[in-house]
Write a protein that holds these residues in place. Sequence first.
Motif, PDB file in Angstrom:
ATOM      1  N   SER A  32       0.829  -1.201   0.000  1.00  0.00           N
ATOM      2  CA  SER A  32       0.000   0.000   0.000  1.00  0.00           C
ATOM      3  C   SER A  32       0.864   1.252   0.000  1.00  0.00           C
ATOM      4  CB  SER A  32      -0.927   0.007   1.217  1.00  0.00           C
ATOM      5  OG  SER A  32      -1.847  -1.060   1.162  1.00  0.00           O
ATOM      6  N   ARG A  33       1.963   1.214   0.760  1.00  0.00           N
ATOM      7  CA  ARG A  33       2.869   2.360   0.807  1.00  0.00           C
ATOM      8  C   ARG A  33       3.422   2.659  -0.580  1.00  0.00           C
ATOM      9  NH1 ARG A  33       6.266   0.343   3.939  1.00  0.00           N
ATOM     10  NH2 ARG A  33       5.363   1.072   5.896  1.00  0.00           N
ATOM     11  N   ARG A  34       3.874   1.614  -1.266  1.00  0.00           N
ATOM     12  CA  ARG A  34       4.432   1.804  -2.608  1.00  0.00           C
ATOM     13  C   ARG A  34       3.360   2.294  -3.573  1.00  0.00           C
ATOM     14  NH1 ARG A  34       7.157  -3.024  -1.180  1.00  0.00           N
ATOM     15  NH2 ARG A  34       5.567  -4.263  -2.251  1.00  0.00           N
ATOM     16  N   CYS A  35       2.143   1.790  -3.428  1.00  0.00           N
ATOM     17  CA  CYS A  35       1.054   2.189  -4.312  1.00  0.00           C
ATOM     18  C   CYS A  35       0.764   3.683  -4.167  1.00  0.00           C
ATOM     19  CB  CYS A  35      -0.203   1.372  -4.000  1.00  0.00           C
ATOM     20  SG  CYS A  35      -1.622   1.753  -5.046  1.00  0.00           S
ATOM     21  N   ILE A  36       0.680   4.168  -2.932  1.00  0.00           N
ATOM     22  CA  ILE A  36       0.413   5.588  -2.703  1.00  0.00           C
ATOM     23  C   ILE A  36       1.554   6.437  -3.255  1.00  0.00           C
ATOM     24  CG2 ILE A  36       0.149   7.356  -0.920  1.00  0.00           C
ATOM     25  CD1 ILE A  36      -1.303   5.303   0.779  1.00  0.00           C
ATOM     26  N   GLN A  37       2.788   6.010  -3.008  1.00  0.00           N
ATOM     27  CA  GLN A  37       3.938   6.753  -3.515  1.00  0.00           C
ATOM     28  C   GLN A  37       3.909   6.840  -5.036  1.00  0.00           C
ATOM     29  OE1 GLN A  37       6.992   4.365  -1.641  1.00  0.00           O
ATOM     30  NE2 GLN A  37       7.460   5.975  -0.157  1.00  0.00           N
ATOM     31  N   PHE A 173      -8.568  -5.576  -8.300  1.00  0.00           N
ATOM     32  CA  PHE A 173      -8.837  -5.327  -9.723  1.00  0.00           C
ATOM     33  C   PHE A 173      -7.706  -5.825 -10.612  1.00  0.00           C
ATOM     34  CE2 PHE A 173     -11.520  -2.239  -7.527  1.00  0.00           C
ATOM     35  CZ  PHE A 173     -12.742  -2.541  -8.103  1.00  0.00           C
ATOM     36  N   LEU A 174      -6.733  -6.481  -9.999  1.00  0.00           N
ATOM     37  CA  LEU A 174      -5.646  -7.109 -10.754  1.00  0.00           C
ATOM     38  C   LEU A 174      -5.744  -8.629 -10.729  1.00  0.00           C
ATOM     39  CD1 LEU A 174      -2.614  -4.955  -9.520  1.00  0.00           C
ATOM     40  CD2 LEU A 174      -3.918  -4.680 -11.636  1.00  0.00           C
ATOM     41  N   HIS A 175      -6.756  -9.168 -10.039  1.00  0.00           N
ATOM     42  CA  HIS A 175      -6.816 -10.605  -9.804  1.00  0.00           C
ATOM     43  C   HIS A 175      -8.114 -11.228 -10.308  1.00  0.00           C
ATOM     44  CE1 HIS A 175      -3.217 -10.051  -7.488  1.00  0.00           C
ATOM     45  NE2 HIS A 175      -3.829  -9.272  -6.611  1.00  0.00           N
ATOM     46  N   VAL A 176      -8.044 -12.533 -10.548  1.00  0.00           N
ATOM     47  CA  VAL A 176      -9.229 -13.265 -10.993  1.00  0.00           C
ATOM     48  C   VAL A 176      -9.927 -13.956  -9.824  1.00  0.00           C
ATOM     49  CG1 VAL A 176      -8.360 -13.615 -13.339  1.00  0.00           C
ATOM     50  CG2 VAL A 176      -7.828 -15.291 -11.559  1.00  0.00           C
ATOM     51  N   ILE A 236      -3.170  -0.870 -11.862  1.00  0.00           N
ATOM     52  CA  ILE A 236      -1.959  -1.157 -12.646  1.00  0.00           C
ATOM     53  C   ILE A 236      -0.894  -0.102 -12.388  1.00  0.00           C
ATOM     54  CG2 ILE A 236      -1.036  -1.169 -14.998  1.00  0.00           C
ATOM     55  CD1 ILE A 236      -3.614  -2.580 -15.877  1.00  0.00           C
ATOM     56  N   ILE A 237      -1.291   1.161 -12.428  1.00  0.00           N
ATOM     57  CA  ILE A 237      -0.334   2.246 -12.197  1.00  0.00           C
ATOM     58  C   ILE A 237       0.189   2.198 -10.766  1.00  0.00           C
ATOM     59  CG2 ILE A 237      -0.088   4.758 -12.039  1.00  0.00           C
ATOM     60  CD1 ILE A 237      -2.124   4.957 -14.349  1.00  0.00           C
ATOM     61  N   GLY A 238      -0.733   2.077  -9.808  1.00  0.00           N
ATOM     62  CA  GLY A 238      -0.336   2.121  -8.411  1.00  0.00           C
ATOM     63  C   GLY A 238       0.542   0.966  -7.980  1.00  0.00           C
ATOM     64  N   TYR A 239       0.155  -0.244  -8.358  1.00  0.00           N
ATOM     65  CA  TYR A 239       0.899  -1.424  -7.905  1.00  0.00           C
ATOM     66  C   TYR A 239       2.023  -1.817  -8.862  1.00  0.00           C
ATOM     67  CZ  TYR A 239      -2.760  -1.889  -4.425  1.00  0.00           C
ATOM     68  OH  TYR A 239      -3.620  -1.658  -3.372  1.00  0.00           O
ATOM     69  N   GLY A 240       2.066  -1.158 -10.030  1.00  0.00           N
ATOM     70  CA  GLY A 240       3.183  -1.380 -10.943  1.00  0.00           C
ATOM     71  C   GLY A 240       3.256  -2.762 -11.528  1.00  0.00           C
ATOM     72  N   ARG A 241       2.102  -3.375 -11.801  1.00  0.00           N
ATOM     73  CA  ARG A 241       2.107  -4.711 -12.395  1.00  0.00           C
ATOM     74  C   ARG A 241       0.874  -4.898 -13.258  1.00  0.00           C
ATOM     75  NH1 ARG A 241      -0.388  -9.464  -8.992  1.00  0.00           N
ATOM     76  NH2 ARG A 241      -0.988  -9.821 -11.151  1.00  0.00           N
ATOM     77  N   GLU A 242       0.970  -5.830 -14.185  1.00  0.00           N
ATOM     78  CA  GLU A 242      -0.166  -6.153 -15.048  1.00  0.00           C
ATOM     79  C   GLU A 242      -1.118  -7.081 -14.304  1.00  0.00           C
ATOM     80  OE1 GLU A 242      -0.844  -4.996 -18.183  1.00  0.00           O
ATOM     81  OE2 GLU A 242       0.814  -3.627 -17.815  1.00  0.00           O
ATOM     82  N   PRO A 243      -2.384  -7.090 -14.690  1.00  0.00           N
ATOM     83  CA  PRO A 243      -3.349  -7.980 -14.039  1.00  0.00           C
ATOM     84  C   PRO A 243      -3.158  -9.436 -14.446  1.00  0.00           C
ATOM     85  CG  PRO A 243      -4.404  -6.736 -15.791  1.00  0.00           C
ATOM     86  CD  PRO A 243      -3.018  -6.185 -15.664  1.00  0.00           C
ATOM     87  N   ASP A 244      -3.873 -10.312 -13.762  1.00  0.00           N
ATOM     88  CA  ASP A 244      -3.805 -11.743 -14.053  1.00  0.00           C
ATOM     89  C   ASP A 244      -4.518 -12.109 -15.355  1.00  0.00           C
ATOM     90  OD1 ASP A 244      -2.546 -11.954 -11.627  1.00  0.00           O
ATOM     91  OD2 ASP A 244      -4.340 -12.608 -10.542  1.00  0.00           O
ATOM     92  N   PHE A 245      -5.133 -11.135 -15.992  1.00  0.00           N
ATOM     93  CA  PHE A 245      -5.932 -11.355 -17.205  1.00  0.00           C
ATOM     94  C   PHE A 245      -5.529 -10.328 -18.253  1.00  0.00           C
ATOM     95  CE2 PHE A 245      -8.061  -8.920 -13.897  1.00  0.00           C
ATOM     96  CZ  PHE A 245      -8.238  -7.692 -14.514  1.00  0.00           C
TER      97      PHE A 245
END
Length: 313
Positions: A32-37, A173-176, A236-245
Amino acid sequence: MSSPRSGLRLLQFHRPQFDINRSPIPELTPESRRCIQTLAAYRPPKTPLRYPKSRSAAVLVALFVGRMGNLYVLLSRRASSLRTYAGDTALPGGKWEPRDKSIEWTARREAYEEIGLPLDYKKVPLLCILEPFLAGNRLIVTPVVVLILDKTLRPILNSAEVVSLFSHPLASFLHVDPPFPLEPEMLEVKYHTYSDYESRSTPGKVRMHNFLTGREAGGTKPIFGLTASMLIEVAIIGYGREPDFESYAPGQLSMQRRIAQALRRDPVFREAALSEGIDPDKTPDPTSLGESRRPDANMKHGRRRFSLGFAKL
């Protein structure tokens, strides 16, 4: 609320200075810290497109920190009496009005009118503004991401527009897989699904996502369509990764290209542009714009007056 100054661009916004370390905020998970940053450092790429104000809208992506340090987003269930999108699960938001001094203010004003979220920048500071999305009702909708710091806030729902308010984990919203246990009658229903549709406003197909809320038994609709697409993008922007789909349909145009197509060819957009002194024929050719569906995040940590404060979160 002051009226906009002459020539004011909708994407301009004022960012008051504040000290987040003095704000009451629960302990954050490292994720969460990284996402906010990351969201606080995000800058949307500059666009050569000019949008008619009368076809512009904004939604407020209001994040807050849960008891376990994870990030959640506020969502509302629209009233069944509304003429459009009745009963849908949505983000607070609406169309730009002449009194709005910026597109950020549009989102904040609508959230204040719908759910009573204060307009106080210290209690609800801005994190970032994302690239706009093209909606099916011929609006160009800009997501405005904020962080609710004041945990004492209580919603004041406008019953004519909103029936209820609830939250959903942003990371989901990144997971199935669902972030909640499914009811027995829902075990055969997938948490995340999608369908590809022919776009009504631009060539090609568009992928529409659907996420369960865990409240369907009580009448709450899933998070779907434009709302789902926006929240996928924020995650995607906040967590810096693509979703599982896969986020997009095969061959789906970038959002910037879709908006350019609509501005040049859609009679509703053309008429709105001409009425505001914008020549739609001077809209850049969509093929001259980038093919990337998701522009690289423009991170400028040092330029945010409050971004350094997040280092201690």
